[in-house]
Each structure stands twice: as C-alpha cells, then as structure tokens.
Design an enzyme around this catalytic site. Sequence first.
Site, short mmCIF file in Angstrom:
data_model
loop_
_atom_site.label_atom_id
_atom_site.label_comp_id
_atom_site.label_asym_id
_atom_site.label_seq_id
_atom_site.Cartn_x
_atom_site.Cartn_y
_atom_site.Cartn_z
N GLY A 1 2.45 2.44 5.29
CA GLY A 1 3.54 1.51 5.56
C GLY A 1 4.43 1.99 6.69
N GLY B 1 0.82 -1.20 0.00
CA GLY B 1 0.00 0.00 0.00
C GLY B 1 0.86 1.25 0.00
N SER B 2 0.30 2.32 0.53
CA SER B 2 0.97 3.61 0.48
C SER B 2 2.15 3.67 1.44
CB SER B 2 -0.02 4.73 0.81
OG SER B 2 -0.33 4.72 2.19
N THR B 3 3.08 4.56 1.12
CA THR B 3 4.25 4.73 1.97
C THR B 3 3.86 5.27 3.35
OG1 THR B 3 5.70 5.04 0.07
CG2 THR B 3 6.47 5.94 2.17
N GLU C 1 5.70 -3.37 0.87
CA GLU C 1 5.79 -3.04 -0.55
C GLU C 1 4.97 -1.77 -0.74
OE1 GLU C 1 5.10 -2.09 -3.98
OE2 GLU C 1 3.72 -3.78 -4.11
N CYS D 1 1.38 0.26 -8.83
CA CYS D 1 2.55 0.79 -8.12
C CYS D 1 3.77 0.84 -9.02
CB CYS D 1 2.84 -0.04 -6.87
SG CYS D 1 3.21 -1.78 -7.19
#
Length: 477
Positions: free
Chosen positions: A232, A227-229, A249, A284
């Site tokens: 994460g 998912g999104s940074t 990831e 992504c």
Amino acid sequence: MRTFDGVYAAGAWHPGRGNRIEVTSPGTGGVLGYVSEATSEEVGQAVDAARAALHGDWASYSPPDRAAALGRLADALEARKNDFAELFSAEVGTPRRASSFVHIISAVGALRAYEKIGADYAFDEVRPSMVGGEVHVRGLPVGVVGAILPWNAPLFTACLKLAPALAAGCTIVLKPAPDAPLAVSLFSEVIEQADLPAGVVNIVSGHAATGEALVTHPGVDKISFTGSTAVGARIGALCANDIRRCSLELGGKSAAILLDDVVLDDKTINGLVGGVMGNNGQVCLSRSRILAPRSRYNDVIAALGDAVGALVVGDPSDRATDVGPLINAAARDRVERYVTQAVDEGACVVVGGSRPENLDTGWYVAPTVLANVDNGMAVAREELFGPVVVVIPYEDDNDAVALANDSDYGLGGGVWSPDTARATRIAEQLRVGAVSINSAPSMDCGAPFGGFKKSGLGREGGPEGLTEYLEFQSIIS
C-alpha cells in the site's frame, strides 16, 4: 479445471500474450486452473474499454438505473452461490461450511447495500450561498477506477469496491491476486448475466508488474487497493507522483479487550475464537491480540486453549473442518517463524505451535494459542495472517486501552463485557476504524470501514464509501 486466457475487456475475453499463471489448491497442491498475466499493453486495453464505457452507454444511466444494475449483479451472483463457494474452498482454502458466508453472502450484501445507497444518494444539492444566491453542488464520478484485490476474500473486496464505484457512475478494472484469480475471473459470467454495458467492469490478472501497470496508467483516475501495508505504501507513492486519487485498506493487528466482568461462556469463547480463526486466520480484521485482565488471565487461557484445541483442522472441502490451510508455503513458513521467535522470547504455547499431524499435503498450521506474551514482541505487533492468537495481560481499563492503542495499526477492535455501556465507553477510546461489542469481527456494508494509522486511507462501506468515488463541483450563482 478452469482456464481464463487473456484479459476481460469490453464484455469479452481477449487472448493474451503474457505468461500463464498456474493456480493451485493450498489444501492439496493440485492444479485448479490457469489465468494469463496481463502485459502493460493488455492493461491498457482494459483501461481503454473502461474509459469508452464511462463516456458511452454507462453515462446515460441515472442513479436509479445504476442501482438497478447492482441489484441484477446481486441476483446473478446469488443464483450461483454454491458454484462460487466450492471454488473458493478449493482456491483460498476456506472451510466449505463457511465459504458461502465469507465469500458470497458478504459480496451479495455489498451489492445490495449500494443498490439502496446509490438509489437514495444526493448526487445534486442546491444550497444557499454564504454571499447570497445559490450554490449547486454536484457529485460527479471520479472516472476509471483500478481495483487491486487481495487473495483472502477477493470477490467480497471486489464487490466492496465496484458497488460504490458503479453506484457513483464510475467504470472499473479489477486486478485479482495471482494466488486466487479464478473466482474473480469467473465473475465475468455474472457481469454478463446482469446485462451491464460492455466495459463497465473489466478484469486483468497478473503479478506485481501488472498491478504497477494499472496503478501508473494515465487513463486510470483512482486506485482502490486492499492488501499489505508495505505494498500500500508503494501504491500510495506511485499515485502521489501523478496526483492520482487512491484509497488503501491495509493491515491490522486488532485487539479484543476482555473486561474484568466478562462472562466466559460458550458465546464469548466461540466469538473470540471465531474472531481469530475465521478463514484460517487470514482476515485483516482478525482480533489476534486478546487482552485479558491479570486477575482472570489463567481462566481466559484455559478456556481459549480448550476451544482452540478442539478445532478440526483438515480438508477445506469437508464440512466438518473448522480450519483449513494457509494460502501457500511462504505463508505457512512465515507464521511458523513468528511462533518460534515468540517462544524464544519467553512466550508459552498453550495449544498448537506446530504443523498438524496426518496432514502431509498442503500448507497447514495447527491453530495456536500463545500465553505470557508481551505487547512489545513481534508476534504481538506484526500481522501474521494465520491461526495464531496471543493473550496479553493488563492491569486495569486504562492499561487495556493503552495496550490496544499501542500498535502501528488501527483497523479494528473488540470489547467484551455484559455491561454494554461500559464496553462502549472503552470502545470510544480505541484509535481504530471499527469496534465490535460482544461479537466476533464483523462489517456492516451500510457503515464506513477503514483504518487509522498504518491501516490505510479512506473508507469503504456506507455513503462514505460511495463518496470516495466522487469528485465535487460547485456552481455558484
């Protein structure tokens, strides 16, 4: 209409007490079905089921037995390919002519890859000791895995996590995103058809609170997140508090470098366009920055503009559609804000840049090409997750590499040139996890995939992906 009430644990659906989540089509706004938001207690029920299976029947499965189970999963999913592809087209908005490959064939490929990798993997190895005698090195399952999935490719990412986890001997709890939980919930039927022991794979749905309950549950040994940074980073911090294993990831802002000898034929242009517009730009690995040599900049812009302008935008269930809707209104509005900001900063809209005409229902953005973009602009630095490509000029090979690496992310990249040796030399200088040569973004499930920098921690795919789900023990004699 599909309804999945409660949580899937220990091989059955159990009625839930959480709020009902309505799942709507991004193309029409119509209701597709419902799932239940799992409470923390219900997350615990799924984790307990996974823990019981870990120490129960599943513990007796040998590596070949586990590999065979993955093969049965692949067979069962492949047999229902059309059902799942149609559901994904409605739930995610992926054009129907691409949804089979994007969501199902890729998921089956991940299962097949680990059917082979798991059967061949050396879980036990005897080495000579450096001080005399022998060292027996054992690869043991990390334990119960919590897998938190994205909405853009939920079943593929589920299989990319559960396949190596199961091959390693782990059990798993899947948590799909609330925007697209139906196909992952339907996967419970595939699990049953594959005759896996009850509790090896479990499913809980919900929003952030459900995910946090899974991440912080003391019965979970490892978290795998895609998912999104930003999310994460939060998950990584929570795992760090408990010294819990995690793999992340995360986002990307990948660059495709066109070398000065590139041939702008249909293969190249279609590959570049597919590398950005696939799954409606919601990938992504999207190569959404195209770096073009200044000497050929106008030719690149013209070719991309013609190709992107010819794409058919519309109903994802129509097999003539090339680009469907974004997942929700917030996603559409976000992409529009970035395009507007870029224009205000001096970028030029070559094609697109607005909502498509004749599509009053659904969350559509016209496929867009932006020229005169500087690598410092927000549109070139931040992940848009939409059908927008920016074209950035460069001076020479060194400048191209510097621009490509000038990013907070390091997930993927691409190099285009008829001189593959030269392209490979450029690829080797990119600080990214995967580089394609003369092709659209792709993954090989037999090879490691993951990111440098803020694109994540750990790897998925290949033997390296299986190793992420093992703990190693040395017995020295």
